[in-house]
Enzyme design. Sequence first.
Site, PDB file in Angstrom:
ATOM      1  N   ASP A 122      -0.185  63.813  -8.521  1.00  0.00           N
ATOM      2  CA  ASP A 122      -0.586  63.183  -7.260  1.00  0.00           C
ATOM      3  C   ASP A 122      -2.037  63.519  -6.926  1.00  0.00           C
ATOM      4  O   ASP A 122      -2.601  64.492  -7.445  1.00  0.00           O
ATOM      5  CB  ASP A 122       0.344  63.608  -6.112  1.00  0.00           C
ATOM      6  N   GLU A 189       2.017  68.138  -5.241  1.00  0.00           N
ATOM      7  CA  GLU A 189       1.280  69.398  -5.065  1.00  0.00           C
ATOM      8  C   GLU A 189       0.418  69.359  -3.808  1.00  0.00           C
ATOM      9  O   GLU A 189       0.299  70.347  -3.091  1.00  0.00           O
ATOM     10  CB  GLU A 189       0.389  69.673  -6.292  1.00  0.00           C
TER      11      GLU A 189
HETATM   12 ZN   LIG Z   1      -4.913  70.122  -7.355  1.00  0.00          ZN
END
Ligand SMILES: [Zn+2]
Length: 486
Positions: A122, A189
């Site tokens: 992401d 994340e």
């Molecule tokens: Zn990162």
Amino acid sequence: MFKKIGLIVVIVIVVLVGVMAFNTFTNKANTPAIDAVKMSAIDADAAANRLAEAVRIRTISAGSGDAPASAEFDQLHLLISNSFPRVHENLKREVVGGHSLLYTWEGSDSTLRPVLLMGHMDVVPVEPGTEGDWQENAFSGAIRDGAIWGRGTLDDKLSVFAILEAAELQLAEGFKPKRTLYFAFGHDEEIGGENGAGKIAALLEERNVKLAFTLDEGMVVVQGLMPGIEDPIAFIALAEKGYLTLQLTATTVGGHSSIPPRTTAIGKIARAISRLEENRFPAALISPASDMFDTLAPHMPLPLKAIISNRWLLDPLLVAELGKGGATNAMVRTTTAVTITEGGTKDNVLPSTATATINFRLLPGTSIQDVVEHVATVVDDPDIVIAVKQGNEPSRVSSKSAEGYHLIEKTIRETLPDVLVSPGLMLAGSDSKHYEGIAENSYRFIPMRFGPDDLARVHGTNERLFIDNYIEIIQFYRRLMENAAG
Ligand SMILES: [Zn+2]
């Protein structure tokens, strides 16, 4: 009598200066000689194009409440499977937590503890209003001036793709790992990693997997940022700071502003903020920041080298200097940053409440509880309530003498022979924390080369990666696979 005291003082000074000079001039780098290793050539254009294609897929993590970009992750998964056919055929692939990927490359020797290489798929959004500042559109995946442009080229699609490129090449050359290798690619994340890395770690724990170490994003190769050192330095982060947001709420009696109390809710919040800014957490040079200075001191110019070589005497001086501000301050202190204040609605109405939001970054060894207690003591106001909005504890400090650290250091020096290697402290956060329970050690490093203006590109404008550097990164992961599992 005075003559005698004078003589003693002179002797003490001479001895001190002698000891300090001795410490300074005998402080030499003890880096073992390691020869550069030449890896077989890589088709740079093809690799760059694959990463560019990944950049074009908008796998954005916007806010923690938002649904994941499911269609985009499906598209990225398909691109990965098609781009790396050998990996797809030979490694076990699992989709975890909806959109994260876990690859298992089974080793032949089950007595060796596995190694887990990480990255996340992401990316953060582009800040509204800054789209026009990009030299190339943020999701164009343009290849220009020897670089790949766009979101994810530094954070962190590059490591996902570099790890896969490395595995594909090693498979093509018939490499068979002795040690099991895992590749874990999270999908959230940027919003905490609970559903991605969190779920993968839980799955591995369920299977009783005990990892020798994890290697994740974190620190990089920097040049021109360390005073007096011209060589590029690869920082392997041994730890990451903790994260804590507190909300302070002051409550007083409201009413008409013509008959005000001595201090309003806003006044109380203002006083609390001012007390906190005046009473910072104490500064201390502890591991891993201290390991960094100890490692790099032999390469530093004289005044600095002398001070760091004589920390037994000059530590207070060094800590005071580092604690003055900026990045060095963040290395030696749990930092305090007031980020939001709110209170009041009308110019003639007394506010009954006022709030301040304060963000802290915790040094390893300082707990959330420690910070809450410090704030309560410093603010010292029964009308102010302190609440934890969000927090995670600092990581533990991984070993710099463990096998994993030596493997990474050796690999860096074999594939990037021009760089110095040092332990470091990561000031931001990463997915590594989710694996702490099942990994003996956690390291955070990608051999991206950063100059003084490159850090601002991460989460910022004009994120881009030079193709030459991308090839170095792929070669680093290839060699690491050989060193760790060969
Ligand atoms: Zn990162």
